[in-house]
Write an enzyme that holds these catalytic residues in place. Structure first.
Site, PDB file in Angstrom:
ATOM      1  N   LEU A  33       0.821  -1.213   0.000  1.00  0.00           N
ATOM      2  CA  LEU A  33       0.000   0.000   0.000  1.00  0.00           C
ATOM      3  C   LEU A  33       0.857   1.266   0.000  1.00  0.00           C
ATOM      4  CD1 LEU A  33      -2.663  -1.140   2.621  1.00  0.00           C
ATOM      5  CD2 LEU A  33      -2.774  -1.317   0.119  1.00  0.00           C
ATOM      6  N   HIS A  34       0.477   2.209  -0.865  1.00  0.00           N
ATOM      7  CA  HIS A  34       1.151   3.516  -0.914  1.00  0.00           C
ATOM      8  C   HIS A  34       0.078   4.596  -0.848  1.00  0.00           C
ATOM      9  CE1 HIS A  34      -0.199   3.430  -5.042  1.00  0.00           C
ATOM     10  NE2 HIS A  34       0.493   2.323  -5.273  1.00  0.00           N
ATOM     11  N   HIS A  37      -3.228   4.158  -2.707  1.00  0.00           N
ATOM     12  CA  HIS A  37      -4.260   3.335  -2.052  1.00  0.00           C
ATOM     13  C   HIS A  37      -4.923   4.111  -0.914  1.00  0.00           C
ATOM     14  CE1 HIS A  37      -1.418   0.116  -3.557  1.00  0.00           C
ATOM     15  NE2 HIS A  37      -2.549  -0.309  -4.043  1.00  0.00           N
ATOM     16  N   LYS A 149      -5.767   5.217 -12.203  1.00  0.00           N
ATOM     17  CA  LYS A 149      -4.542   4.766 -12.863  1.00  0.00           C
ATOM     18  C   LYS A 149      -4.818   3.515 -13.704  1.00  0.00           C
ATOM     19  CE  LYS A 149      -0.719   3.087 -10.941  1.00  0.00           C
ATOM     20  NZ  LYS A 149      -0.402   1.948 -11.838  1.00  0.00           N
ATOM     21  N   ASP A 150      -5.680   2.642 -13.179  1.00  0.00           N
ATOM     22  CA  ASP A 150      -6.081   1.446 -13.936  1.00  0.00           C
ATOM     23  C   ASP A 150      -7.426   1.736 -14.599  1.00  0.00           C
ATOM     24  OD1 ASP A 150      -3.894  -0.326 -13.045  1.00  0.00           O
ATOM     25  OD2 ASP A 150      -4.782   0.044 -11.087  1.00  0.00           O
ATOM     26  N   LEU A 184       1.788   7.223  -8.730  1.00  0.00           N
ATOM     27  CA  LEU A 184       2.210   6.267  -7.694  1.00  0.00           C
ATOM     28  C   LEU A 184       1.778   4.860  -8.083  1.00  0.00           C
ATOM     29  CD1 LEU A 184       1.498   8.173  -4.348  1.00  0.00           C
ATOM     30  CD2 LEU A 184       3.529   8.222  -5.805  1.00  0.00           C
TER      31      LEU A 184
END
Ligand code: PAF
Length: 282
Positions: A33-34, A37, A149-150, A184
């Site tokens: 996790l960053h 998330h 991002k996805d 990220l």
């Protein structure tokens, strides 16, 4: 916060939250996790009373030559972050729980996966639909949050929810970026110092093209070709950099008014695959 590794307990937990008339948002993750998330968790908290997170590296969405074995796994660390963020429960199942025995059924995707990541990663989105279906049926949330991002994943899941009648509202969280613009990603950890310095070049290229398109540039193909050449010259290997329709996730060369587009790119720096995108509404 409860860390749960079996289906009965997570179902009991979610049911007890719902009995207390609490709405439940779900954020599925593959861990490591960053801030990206964490921003999804916070967005989920704005839309529901309680948030449930899953942490599971889904083998079905990795191709045979992809990084399933190397994918970072940091469960203890991740659980501490979830606790700090006020997550109600984390579902962290094993492979045998998610795929007990032979999987005799699969989900076939007719459209929406021919280009972008679907074009380059055969079976990727089928693997994602399979696991997200399982997770939706196990958790039974009111809301589920996924990251921009996805973006192709989001678009295909949107269609899945619609066509398979999942009673779940999907929310898309914006891309979180480092100060230099790099989106990220858990995979950024694979980059060495030199690659990390180059990496924001993808976003800069997309920003430049997006600006030109918004200002009415006519020859989008030429514009993209120039950017791809420049990226290649800097050391990126291009998988795709292109403009796609949001609805069909198919390439577009002449963007028209009143439409939504995805300007998306996937590139390699060494072995590391980076993706990024900008949504363009004309
Ligand atoms: O976006 C991801 O991290 C994964 O594709 C997901 C949705 C958790 C399914 O494994």
């Amino acid at each position: 916060m409860e860390a749960i590794d079996n289906i009965d307990d997570i179902r009991t937990k979610v049911r007890s939250l719902k009995k207390q008339e609490k709405s439940v948002a779900f954020v599925p993750t593959m861990g490591a996790l960053h801030e990206g998330h964490l921003s999804l968790f916070r967005l989920a908290q704005q839309h529901a009373d309680e948030v449930v997170v899953s942490i599971y590296v889904n083998p079905e969405q990795f191709g045979p030559d992809e990084d399933f074995d190397e994918y970072p796994r940091e469960l203890e660390n991740d659980l501490a972050k979830c606790e700090e963020e006020g997550i109600a429960a984390v579902f962290a199942p094993s492979d045998t729980l998610m795929y007990p025995g032979e999987q005799l059924l699969s989900i076939h995707i007719d459209e929406l996966n021919k280009y972008m990541d679907g074009g380059s990663r055969p079976g990727f989105f089928e693997g994602i639909l399979l696991i997200v279906n399982k997770l939706f049926n196990i958790i039974g949330p009111d809301i589920a949050v996924f990251g921009q991002k996805d973006i192709q994943q989001f678009r295909i899941l949107q269609q899945m929810v619609k066509e398979f009648n999942h009673d779940i509202e999907l929310i898309m969280g914006p891309i979180q970026r480092a100060n230099d613009g790099l989106a990220l990603s858990s995979r950024n950890a694979y980059l060495d110092d030199q690659q990390r310095k180059l990496a924001p070049g993808l976003y800069r290229s997309l920003q430049y093209v997006a600006k030109q398109i918004k200002e009415g540039a006519q020859n989008v193909e030429l514009l993209l070709d120039h950017q791809k050449d420049e990226l290649q010259a800097k050391g990126f290997k291009i998988d795709y950099v292109n403009l796609f329709s949001f609805e069909k996730v198919a390439p577009v060369t002449d963007p028209k008014g009143n439409n939504k587009y995805i300007l998306g790119g996937a590139v390699y720096l060494g072995e590391t695959r980076l993706i990024d995108n900008i949504i363009i509404e004309k």
